[in-house]
Design a protein around this motif. Structure first.
Motif, PDB file in Angstrom:
ATOM      1  N   ILE A 246       0.838  -1.209   0.000  1.00  0.00           N
ATOM      2  CA  ILE A 246       0.000   0.000   0.000  1.00  0.00           C
ATOM      3  C   ILE A 246       0.867   1.250   0.000  1.00  0.00           C
ATOM      4  CG2 ILE A 246      -0.220   0.056   2.517  1.00  0.00           C
ATOM      5  CD1 ILE A 246      -2.834   1.150  -0.131  1.00  0.00           C
ATOM      6  N   ASN A 247       2.020   1.228   0.679  1.00  0.00           N
ATOM      7  CA  ASN A 247       2.920   2.386   0.686  1.00  0.00           C
ATOM      8  C   ASN A 247       3.503   2.619  -0.704  1.00  0.00           C
ATOM      9  OD1 ASN A 247       2.447   2.713   3.390  1.00  0.00           O
ATOM     10  ND2 ASN A 247       4.408   1.886   4.067  1.00  0.00           N
ATOM     11  N   GLY A 248       3.923   1.533  -1.356  1.00  0.00           N
ATOM     12  CA  GLY A 248       4.480   1.663  -2.695  1.00  0.00           C
ATOM     13  C   GLY A 248       3.457   2.210  -3.690  1.00  0.00           C
ATOM     14  N   MET A 249       2.240   1.685  -3.644  1.00  0.00           N
ATOM     15  CA  MET A 249       1.201   2.164  -4.558  1.00  0.00           C
ATOM     16  C   MET A 249       0.806   3.596  -4.243  1.00  0.00           C
ATOM     17  SD  MET A 249       0.549   0.095  -6.959  1.00  0.00           S
ATOM     18  CE  MET A 249      -0.956   0.844  -7.573  1.00  0.00           C
ATOM     19  N   ALA A 250       0.806   3.973  -2.970  1.00  0.00           N
ATOM     20  CA  ALA A 250       0.468   5.350  -2.593  1.00  0.00           C
ATOM     21  C   ALA A 250       1.471   6.336  -3.200  1.00  0.00           C
ATOM     22  CB  ALA A 250       0.447   5.490  -1.074  1.00  0.00           C
ATOM     23  N   LEU A 251       2.753   5.976  -3.161  1.00  0.00           N
ATOM     24  CA  LEU A 251       3.783   6.825  -3.767  1.00  0.00           C
ATOM     25  C   LEU A 251       3.550   6.967  -5.268  1.00  0.00           C
ATOM     26  CD1 LEU A 251       6.525   8.331  -3.808  1.00  0.00           C
ATOM     27  CD2 LEU A 251       7.636   6.083  -4.019  1.00  0.00           C
ATOM     28  N   LEU A 252       3.280   5.844  -5.945  1.00  0.00           N
ATOM     29  CA  LEU A 252       3.112   5.871  -7.396  1.00  0.00           C
ATOM     30  C   LEU A 252       1.833   6.612  -7.804  1.00  0.00           C
ATOM     31  CD1 LEU A 252       4.216   2.220  -8.290  1.00  0.00           C
ATOM     32  CD2 LEU A 252       5.588   4.297  -8.279  1.00  0.00           C
ATOM     33  N   ILE A 253       0.778   6.464  -7.023  1.00  0.00           N
ATOM     34  CA  ILE A 253      -0.474   7.185  -7.318  1.00  0.00           C
ATOM     35  C   ILE A 253      -0.255   8.690  -7.183  1.00  0.00           C
ATOM     36  CG2 ILE A 253      -2.799   7.665  -6.453  1.00  0.00           C
ATOM     37  CD1 ILE A 253      -2.707   5.143  -8.072  1.00  0.00           C
ATOM     38  N   GLY A 254       0.496   9.104  -6.155  1.00  0.00           N
ATOM     39  CA  GLY A 254       0.816  10.526  -5.992  1.00  0.00           C
ATOM     40  C   GLY A 254       1.603  11.053  -7.172  1.00  0.00           C
ATOM     41  N   LEU A 255       2.574  10.271  -7.656  1.00  0.00           N
ATOM     42  CA  LEU A 255       3.353  10.656  -8.835  1.00  0.00           C
ATOM     43  C   LEU A 255       2.458  10.779 -10.067  1.00  0.00           C
ATOM     44  CD1 LEU A 255       6.431   8.308  -8.320  1.00  0.00           C
ATOM     45  CD2 LEU A 255       6.519  10.803  -8.327  1.00  0.00           C
ATOM     46  N   TYR A 256       1.517   9.855 -10.215  1.00  0.00           N
ATOM     47  CA  TYR A 256       0.610   9.831 -11.364  1.00  0.00           C
ATOM     48  C   TYR A 256      -0.261  11.092 -11.399  1.00  0.00           C
ATOM     49  CZ  TYR A 256      -2.592   7.536 -14.727  1.00  0.00           C
ATOM     50  OH  TYR A 256      -3.344   7.195 -15.826  1.00  0.00           O
ATOM     51  N   ILE A 257      -0.928  11.368 -10.298  1.00  0.00           N
ATOM     52  CA  ILE A 257      -1.834  12.522 -10.249  1.00  0.00           C
ATOM     53  C   ILE A 257      -1.056  13.832 -10.346  1.00  0.00           C
ATOM     54  CG2 ILE A 257      -3.438  13.784  -8.738  1.00  0.00           C
ATOM     55  CD1 ILE A 257      -4.461  11.043  -7.795  1.00  0.00           C
ATOM     56  N   GLY A 258       0.042  13.937  -9.619  1.00  0.00           N
ATOM     57  CA  GLY A 258       0.853  15.157  -9.677  1.00  0.00           C
ATOM     58  C   GLY A 258       1.445  15.383 -11.059  1.00  0.00           C
ATOM     59  N   GLY A 259       1.891  14.297 -11.713  1.00  0.00           N
ATOM     60  CA  GLY A 259       2.516  14.424 -13.031  1.00  0.00           C
ATOM     61  C   GLY A 259       1.555  14.884 -14.100  1.00  0.00           C
ATOM     62  N   ILE A 260       0.336  14.322 -14.124  1.00  0.00           N
ATOM     63  CA  ILE A 260      -0.655  14.721 -15.125  1.00  0.00           C
ATOM     64  C   ILE A 260      -1.097  16.163 -14.887  1.00  0.00           C
ATOM     65  CG2 ILE A 260      -2.965  14.260 -16.028  1.00  0.00           C
ATOM     66  CD1 ILE A 260      -0.916  12.177 -16.843  1.00  0.00           C
ATOM     67  N   SER A 261      -1.299  16.537 -13.622  1.00  0.00           N
ATOM     68  CA  SER A 261      -1.759  17.899 -13.305  1.00  0.00           C
ATOM     69  C   SER A 261      -0.663  18.935 -13.527  1.00  0.00           C
ATOM     70  CB  SER A 261      -2.237  17.955 -11.844  1.00  0.00           C
ATOM     71  OG  SER A 261      -3.244  17.005 -11.600  1.00  0.00           O
ATOM     72  N   GLY A 262       0.575  18.595 -13.239  1.00  0.00           N
ATOM     73  CA  GLY A 262       1.673  19.558 -13.351  1.00  0.00           C
ATOM     74  C   GLY A 262       1.931  20.029 -14.760  1.00  0.00           C
ATOM     75  N   GLY A 263       1.502  19.256 -15.760  1.00  0.00           N
ATOM     76  CA  GLY A 263       1.740  19.641 -17.145  1.00  0.00           C
ATOM     77  C   GLY A 263       1.092  20.947 -17.553  1.00  0.00           C
ATOM     78  N   LEU A 264       0.047  21.361 -16.807  1.00  0.00           N
ATOM     79  CA  LEU A 264      -0.633  22.612 -17.177  1.00  0.00           C
ATOM     80  C   LEU A 264       0.223  23.847 -16.923  1.00  0.00           C
ATOM     81  CD1 LEU A 264      -1.895  24.428 -14.533  1.00  0.00           C
ATOM     82  CD2 LEU A 264      -3.164  22.304 -14.264  1.00  0.00           C
ATOM     83  N   VAL A 265       1.196  23.745 -16.016  1.00  0.00           N
ATOM     84  CA  VAL A 265       2.006  24.913 -15.656  1.00  0.00           C
ATOM     85  C   VAL A 265       2.787  25.435 -16.854  1.00  0.00           C
ATOM     86  CG1 VAL A 265       3.864  25.787 -14.192  1.00  0.00           C
ATOM     87  CG2 VAL A 265       2.178  24.198 -13.241  1.00  0.00           C
ATOM     88  N   SER A 266       3.584  24.576 -17.471  1.00  0.00           N
ATOM     89  CA  SER A 266       4.369  25.020 -18.626  1.00  0.00           C
ATOM     90  C   SER A 266       3.487  25.225 -19.850  1.00  0.00           C
ATOM     91  CB  SER A 266       5.481  24.010 -18.941  1.00  0.00           C
ATOM     92  OG  SER A 266       4.942  22.724 -19.149  1.00  0.00           O
ATOM     93  N   ALA A 267       2.373  24.480 -19.943  1.00  0.00           N
ATOM     94  CA  ALA A 267       1.458  24.662 -21.073  1.00  0.00           C
ATOM     95  C   ALA A 267       0.874  26.066 -21.075  1.00  0.00           C
ATOM     96  CB  ALA A 267       0.337  23.620 -21.022  1.00  0.00           C
ATOM     97  N   ILE A 268       0.516  26.553 -19.900  1.00  0.00           N
ATOM     98  CA  ILE A 268      -0.098  27.876 -19.786  1.00  0.00           C
ATOM     99  C   ILE A 268       0.947  28.983 -19.834  1.00  0.00           C
ATOM    100  CG2 ILE A 268      -1.309  29.415 -18.165  1.00  0.00           C
ATOM    101  CD1 ILE A 268      -2.963  26.950 -17.308  1.00  0.00           C
TER     102      ILE A 268
END
Length: 500
Positions: A56-78
């Motif tokens: 559960i700890n490993g998946m929690a880390l990867l899920i955080g990376l997934y959500i943060g990575g997809i959302s972070g793309g808007l910064v440089s796009a904008i």
């Protein structure tokens, strides 16, 4: 259901798990915001770290990376008109014009909030309707995937109104680039012209970086005089960055785009790179003022960011219920599950219910952390536009080259970035749109692969593509879209001719 959700909270409510979610989300945002990096790269780099952790700890880390990575793309796009990830391509179209006229806070605020809403929609669907939706996706064969690809590529017509010939040429260029490298069925190299570096084909990240980052740097370099740096001198943001009236007005767009992202996410192998463009084009077609799209309206940002984040929950549905990864990121998540001795599928819910709902709850927590982190950093993000261009542009070029090289550790990818940048620069000078190139490149392999597989299954007959109900519906819609677009173009042409 509620009892299982409560158990999910118990699974992750410990300091270590929460710290991993927070760290993963922050690192994901950074990877998503830097052109050339992506959520996929962040997870690939951190995946070995999870092998010694509790599942559960490993998946929690990867899920955080997934959500943060997809959302972070808007910064440089904008801010820079460079999509940080393939999922943020359409965010550039209206997000950057908003920032360029001094409304960077509004553009970022809208993008962040509706990224949160899109992810929330995907997680709710994942929690409550995953099995039913996965059964529908299971009915899709090569015939249906081919038709979905053809339908999606007709959406290109909405992006190229007024320049349909040039737009189709751009789309054909994207399809041609996708054909370079190994064949989809036999794996034999094609269109390599004797260059062994082309045997593996082109990756989407060098194409994206070249089309949007390098071409933008070249465009800026050709501008005469000093670059304008006053756009953020009076930068202000109140509340979420947009008014309550604006937010309410976007509810239909948000719901529609979220459903598109969810549906695209469920279909294996498509992902946010397609969903954000498709949602943007549908929003443009549905708008009463489609001519305003591309000039800097929040509708385009809402459509793109809601769709690409809803794709997260959608992609997790076939992964957890059927063991089928929906995109490259969930393929890595599948590997992580298998390393820990967990086999995704219906039995995962029966045998490891607390673990599954721990994943659901960690997604919710990561989404909230993403919202808070990005809103707290919004002023810092917006200050990027105040960095003098002579300083900023060389840094962007270095990051682009490093990101391209780090993808496969090949110098060839750096040359590919520069080549695609020069190509995009030349096309833009000639008035050719570049967004259809991305759509052609993304959808081309899916259309070709499933056409060949379908023809092999039917022993050379195209009839099943037309007789299977789901496939036939998508093809009919595609024909209707083309007919409608051509009719609109002819009306506009003869209308102008008559007015003269």
């Amino acid at each position: 259901m509620l009892e299982l959700i409560a158990i999910g909270f118990q699974e992750i409510m410990n300091p270590m798990c929460l710290a991993l979610i927070f760290g993963g989300t922050m690192l994901g945002i950074i990877f998503g915001a830097i052109p050339g990096l992506s959520a996929t790269m962040a997870i690939a780099l951190c995946l070995p770290l999870t092998y010694g952790m509790e599942p559960i700890n490993g998946m929690a880390l990867l899920i955080g990376l997934y959500i943060g990575g997809i959302s972070g793309g808007l910064v440089s796009a904008i801010l820079l008109r460079i999509p940080g990830t393939p999922s943020s391509v359409a965010t550039c179209f209206d997000g950057h014009p908003l920032a360029a006229r001094g409304e960077a806070g509004k553009a970022l605020g809208v993008g962040i909030f509706f990224s949160f809403i899109g992810t929330l929609m995907g997680i709710i669907a994942l929690m409550f309707i995953a099995p039913s939706l996965a059964k529908v996706a299971l009915k899709f064969s090569s015939y249906e995937y081919f038709s979905v690809g053809v339908f999606s590529i007709t959406m290109m017509c909405a992006l190229i109104k007024g320049a349909i010939v040039k737009g189709l040429i751009s789309g054909f260029i994207g399809l041609s680039i996708a054909l370079v490298g190994p064949g989809r069925i036999d794996g034999l190299p094609r269109m390599t012209f004797g260059f062994h570096a082309l045997d593996g084909g082109f990756d989407i990240l060098p194409l994206l970086i070249g089309l949007f980052a390098v071409s933008e740097v070249l465009q800026e370099a050709t501008q005469k005089g000093q670059p304008k740096e006053e756009v953020l001198q009076n930068f202000k943001i109140k509340g979420l960055g947009f008014s309550l009236k604006e937010g309410i007005g976007q509810i239909p767009n948000c719901i529609r785009s979220g459903l598109i992202g969810l549906g695209i996410g469920i279909l294996p192998g498509i992902g946010g790179g397609t969903s954000n463009i498709l949602a943007y084009t549908v929003a443009k077609n549905s708008s009463k003022t489609p001519e305003k799209f591309g000039t800097g309206i929040i509708d385009g940002v809402v459509a793109s960011e809601t769709a690409n984040n809803a794709t997260i929950g959608g992609a997790l549905i076939p992964l957890l219920t059927l063991g089928i990864p929906g995109d490259a990121v969930t393929a890595l998540l599948l590997g992580s599950l298998m390393v820990h001795g967990l086999t995704p599928g219906p039995l995962l819910f029966t045998n490891n219910g607390p673990f599954v709902y721990g994943i659901f709850v960690s997604s919710l927590v990561a989404n909230v952390m993403m919202l808070l982190a990005m809103y707290l950093g919004i002023r810092l993000f917006a200050r990027v536009l105040m960095v003098p261009k002579p300083i900023l542009l060389p840094i962007i070029m270095v990051l682009c080259c490093v990101g391209a090289y780090g993808l496969n550790n090949r110098v060839f990818d750096v040359y590919a970035v520069l080549g695609f940048g020069l190509l995009a620069f030349a096309l833009q000078k000639g008035g050719f749109p570049t967004s259809p190139i991305i759509l052609g490149f993304v959808l081309g392999p899916m259309i070709e692969t499933n056409l060949l597989r379908g023809m092999m299954q039917s022993e050379g007959s195209f009839l099943p593509f037309l007789t299977r109900p789901i496939s036939a519906v998508f093809l009919l819609i595609a024909v209707a879209v083309i007919a409608w677009t051509v009719t609109q173009e002819l009306r506009a042409y003869y209308g102008k001719k008559a007015s003269k």
